[in-house]
Enzyme design. Structure first.
Site, PDB file in Angstrom:
ATOM      1  N   VAL A  66     -11.879  69.617  40.011  1.00 20.15           N
ATOM      2  CA  VAL A  66     -11.475  70.810  39.275  1.00 20.15           C
ATOM      3  C   VAL A  66     -10.825  71.857  40.168  1.00 20.15           C
ATOM      4  O   VAL A  66     -11.356  72.176  41.237  1.00 20.15           O
ATOM      5  CB  VAL A  66     -12.713  71.483  38.617  1.00 20.15           C
ATOM      6  CG1 VAL A  66     -12.287  72.590  37.663  1.00 20.15           C
ATOM      7  CG2 VAL A  66     -13.580  70.461  37.908  1.00 20.15           C
ATOM      8  N   CYS A  67      -9.662  72.391  39.740  1.00 20.73           N
ATOM      9  CA  CYS A  67      -9.112  73.588  40.391  1.00 20.73           C
ATOM     10  C   CYS A  67      -8.467  74.451  39.320  1.00 20.73           C
ATOM     11  O   CYS A  67      -8.370  74.038  38.165  1.00 20.73           O
ATOM     12  CB  CYS A  67      -8.105  73.215  41.484  1.00 20.73           C
ATOM     13  SG  CYS A  67      -6.540  72.578  40.874  1.00 20.73           S
ATOM     14  N   GLY A  68      -8.011  75.638  39.697  1.00 28.10           N
ATOM     15  CA  GLY A  68      -7.472  76.586  38.729  1.00 28.10           C
ATOM     16  C   GLY A  68      -6.336  76.042  37.887  1.00 28.10           C
ATOM     17  O   GLY A  68      -6.271  76.257  36.684  1.00 28.10           O
TER      18      GLY A  68
END
Lengths: 161, 99
Positions: free
Chosen positions: B9-11
């Site tokens: 997960v990342c932005g």
């Protein structure tokens, strides 16, 4: 496009002074808009993103930050580098801003990327730079914009990912 | 041995999460654990977790809530700052999961 083409002497600031993070984003965005690198929504969007997904990083040398936002607000890709006294607080990447885990960057790489794939290359190169203590300390010491730029470009072109 | 399914997960759900996903897969592979990854932004995590088929979350942006599978913050792995701690935690968790 090569990474070294993303920098410009007009987008290097070696003695940044800002009253607040908001003030920082406004000032840099206004310069970037004059240079026509960004769309007018950029300033609001980058701040919105920083609040949700902070970009402050602790490195072996000193704190840095890599604020960025979505490609649609960028006309032309760029990396704006700001060196400053560690007085401006950024939340640490990966943490919830509510936790207030703060870092105080001495270098900020404000990224504007209008293609996703390029962003990956940029981040990989920057992470490599951040872990190089010798390079990082030179970046704090160099006095002239021109030599700062050359130093950065030389490092990035000889350490291509 | 069980193949691990990992949510990265990342932005943006593309950039940092891909960097982490690749590094994680290589690291696990070197340790004899095979894994597949999917990259998402924080908003995309919920439905993947609900599907019940994922084992682990690694993340470089804050997560929106607590989930019932292990989560590991991967920022130190990205910068190399807390690489050893991350690797240790990842391997320990992964070995538990494939048992």
């Amino acid at each position: 496009m090569h990474l070294t083409e993303l920098f410009d002497e007009n987008m290097i600031e070696l003695h940044g002074e800002f009253a607040s993070q908001t003030n920082f984003f406004k000032e840099i965005s206004s310069r970037l808009q004059d240079l026509q690198y960004i769309k007018k929504e950029f300033c609001g969007k980058i701040q919105e993103r920083e609040k949700k997904f902070p970009t402050g990083l602790v490195t072996k040398s000193f704190d840095v930050a890599i604020p960025h936002t979505d490609p649609e607000y960028v006309n032309r890709s760029f990396i704006y580098v700001i060196r400053l006294a560690p007085t401006l607080a950024f939340c640490q990447m990966g943490t919830d801003p509510m936790e207030r885990k703060l870092v105080y960057p001495k270098l900020i790489f404000l990224l504007g990327v209008n293609k996703g794939e390029l962003q990956l290359t940029i981040l990989q190169s920057l992470m490599k730079l951040f872990s190089n203590e010798k390079q990082m300390s030179s970046l704090l010491e160099i006095k002239e914009k021109n030599s700062f730029l050359q130093h950065l470009q030389k490092y990035l072109s000889t350490n291509e990912i | 041995m069980k193949k691990l399914k990992i949510i990265s997960v990342c932005g943006s759900g593309t950039v940092t999460s891909s960097m982490i996903a690749n590094k994680v897969k290589d690291l696990l592979d070197d340790n004899g654990i095979s894994a597949t990854t999917v990259e998402v932004n924080p908003g995309g995590v919920e439905q993947l977790v609900v599907s019940g088929s994922y084992d682990l979350i690694v993340h470089t942006s804050p997560l929106l809530s607590a989930y019932n599978i292990p989560t590991i913050n991967a920022v130190g792995f990205l910068t190399g700052m807390a690489e050893e701690e991350f690797i240790e935690e990842l391997l320990k968790t992964a070995k538990e999961l494939v048992k």
